[in-house]
Design an enzyme around this catalytic site. Structure first.
Site, PDB file in Angstrom:
ATOM      1  N   ARG A  90       0.857  -1.190   0.000  1.00 45.43           N
ATOM      2  CA  ARG A  90       0.000   0.000   0.000  1.00 45.43           C
ATOM      3  C   ARG A  90       0.889   1.236   0.000  1.00 45.43           C
ATOM      4  O   ARG A  90       1.775   1.385   0.833  1.00 45.43           O
ATOM      5  CB  ARG A  90      -0.883   0.018   1.244  1.00 45.43           C
ATOM      6  N   GLY A 211      -9.390   7.886  10.313  1.00 46.74           N
ATOM      7  CA  GLY A 211      -9.482   8.832   9.208  1.00 46.74           C
ATOM      8  C   GLY A 211     -10.847   8.657   8.566  1.00 46.74           C
ATOM      9  O   GLY A 211     -11.351   7.539   8.474  1.00 46.74           O
ATOM     10  N   ARG A 240      -8.093  14.708  13.392  1.00 48.91           N
ATOM     11  CA  ARG A 240      -7.909  15.702  12.329  1.00 48.91           C
ATOM     12  C   ARG A 240      -9.092  16.667  12.308  1.00 48.91           C
ATOM     13  O   ARG A 240     -10.230  16.264  12.507  1.00 48.91           O
ATOM     14  CB  ARG A 240      -7.780  15.022  10.966  1.00 48.91           C
ATOM     15  N   GLU A 383      -8.931  -3.763   2.166  1.00 52.88           N
ATOM     16  CA  GLU A 383      -7.884  -3.189   1.326  1.00 52.88           C
ATOM     17  C   GLU A 383      -6.794  -4.213   1.017  1.00 52.88           C
ATOM     18  O   GLU A 383      -6.255  -4.248  -0.097  1.00 52.88           O
ATOM     19  CB  GLU A 383      -7.289  -1.964   2.024  1.00 52.88           C
TER      20      GLU A 383
END
Length: 398
Positions: A90, A211, A240, A383
């Site tokens: 990745r 995230g 964030r 993923e």
């Protein structure tokens, strides 16, 4: 049959899964935590719920990879390195150079390293991981799978910022997005679940983890996404800030006597979001558990849901309608209360949740009611499997 390693290298971690392909069976998985620091932790899960763990300094990616490969032999997960027929990595930033996964050669590796300024915490570490495997498994094909490549189909209307064009031409200042590999997996699964061709579908994917991103998929391709030049932009996340007025950033730097822009970026990346709003935790589970007694926990939850609803609503309008809404990643897969909040907030579009169907964690299924005008799907992301599939496809061309 082939054994394929899917690798996710971070600045201080190396996560991995070993797949039996094409059966897509996970044989083993694990990680190195605190890589490059003292008291590194190396773990392996394999067999019938067996687990191996050891603690000790692992100073470099090459040492980590050497340990990983040796333990695969020692634990009899493989008998010989020759069983590993491909390694997929990745990579966070592919810029405009990589619009798809590629076999790694020296030119590709140099390009990955040249994009480090777009992902300084990730691309250098990922390049180090590639070099480590190249040294220890020199004849095994390696494949780079980019988080950003899925979003290279966005039109200029959606990826350009309203700033001087020369900043894009000279410096690549544009929206790149992230979570592309996750989006690619769940959108493909959505098409299968709905029994339709992906190219005929308009989807909005909510990747809700530490995230968080919201992505508009038009006719099966990325059309717009909430994360921007970096993963800092978009909705409120665990630590964030998401979208923020650039003038406020300059204002805060003056008030806080911050002269280094990177120090301000670090505050926005690591000390903001749910953690800052709640003054308690970046973990949604902690906020859900304390919302009845801590008003700031409820406020953080409200802001989180509000920002997602705004993006999803905007994307439905941008797409001209939507076939399905998709929840994925940690919060998306595990928090039924948050899913209901968000879907209820989108009721103006005819979206309705079925409370019984929604009463699940990490289970792939349709969670909308029969009379919902929009399908709402829960699809656990994978993923690593996408990486393994790309390795199989490209290594056959090796």
């Amino acid at each position: 049959m082939a054994k394929i390693l899917a690798i996710n290298s971070g600045s201080s971690t190396l996560k991995w899964k070993l797949f039996q392909m094409p059966e897509e069976q996970v044989i083993a998985s694990g990680m190195v935590d605190r890589l490059g620091l003292s008291d590194s932790v190396f773990t392996v899960k394999y067999g019938d719920s067996q687990k191996f763990s050891q603690t000790g300094d692992i100073k470099t990616p090459e040492i980590a990879v050497d340990l990983l490969l040796k333990k695969l032999i020692e634990l009899k997960i493989i008998e010989d390195y020759a069983e590993i027929q491909g390694v997929g990595h990745r990579i966070v930033a592919g810029g405009e150079i990589f619009d798809r996964s590629v076999l790694v050669d020296e030119k590709a590796l140099a390009n990955i390293e040249s994009l480090a300024e777009y992902a300084p915490l990730h691309n250098p570490a990922e390049a180090d991981g590639i070099r480590a495997f190249s040294k220890l498994l020199p004849n095994v094909p390696e494949v780079a799978v980019f988080d950003t490549s899925f979003h290279t189909t966005m039109p200029p209307m959606n990826y350009l910022y309203s700033i001087k064009r020369e900043y894009y031409d000279k410096f690549g200042a544009r929206k790149y997005g992230a979570h592309g590999t996750s989006n690619r997996y769940v959108s493909g699964r959505a098409a299968e679940m709905l029994g339709k061709d992906l190219s005929d579908l308009n989807l909005v994917v909510m990747h809700l983890g530490s995230g968080v991103s919201v992505t508009a998929i038009k006719n099966g391709k990325s059309y717009d996404t909430s994360m921007g030049f970096t993963p800092l932009a978009g909705v409120t996340m665990s630590t964030r800030s998401g979208d923020i007025d650039a003038s406020l950033v300059a204002f805060l730097m003056q008030k806080l006597n911050i002269t280094d822009p990177e120090a301000m970026v670090q505050i926005l990346n690591e000390e903001s979001g749910l953690l800052a709003l709640s003054e308690l935790s970046p973990d949604m589970r902690d906020l859900e558990n304390s919302r009845d007694t801590q008003p700031d926990s409820q406020l953080a939850i409200d802001i989180f849901a509000n920002r997602i609803i705004k993006y999803v609503a905007g994307y439905i309008a941008e797409l001209g309608g939507v076939d399905a809404l998709i929840f994925t990643a940690g919060i998306g897969e595990g928090d039924k209360v948050m899913r209901k909040r968000i879907v209820d907030g989108l009721s103006v579009f005819g979206a309705k949740i079925d409370d019984d169907r929604n009463d699940v964690m990490g289970q792939e299924q349709r969670i909308s009611s029969d009379d919902s005008k929009v399908d709402v799907l829960l699809i656990p992301t994978n993923e690593e499997l996408m990486i393994a599939r790309d390795v199989m496809t490209l290594s056959n061309q090796h």
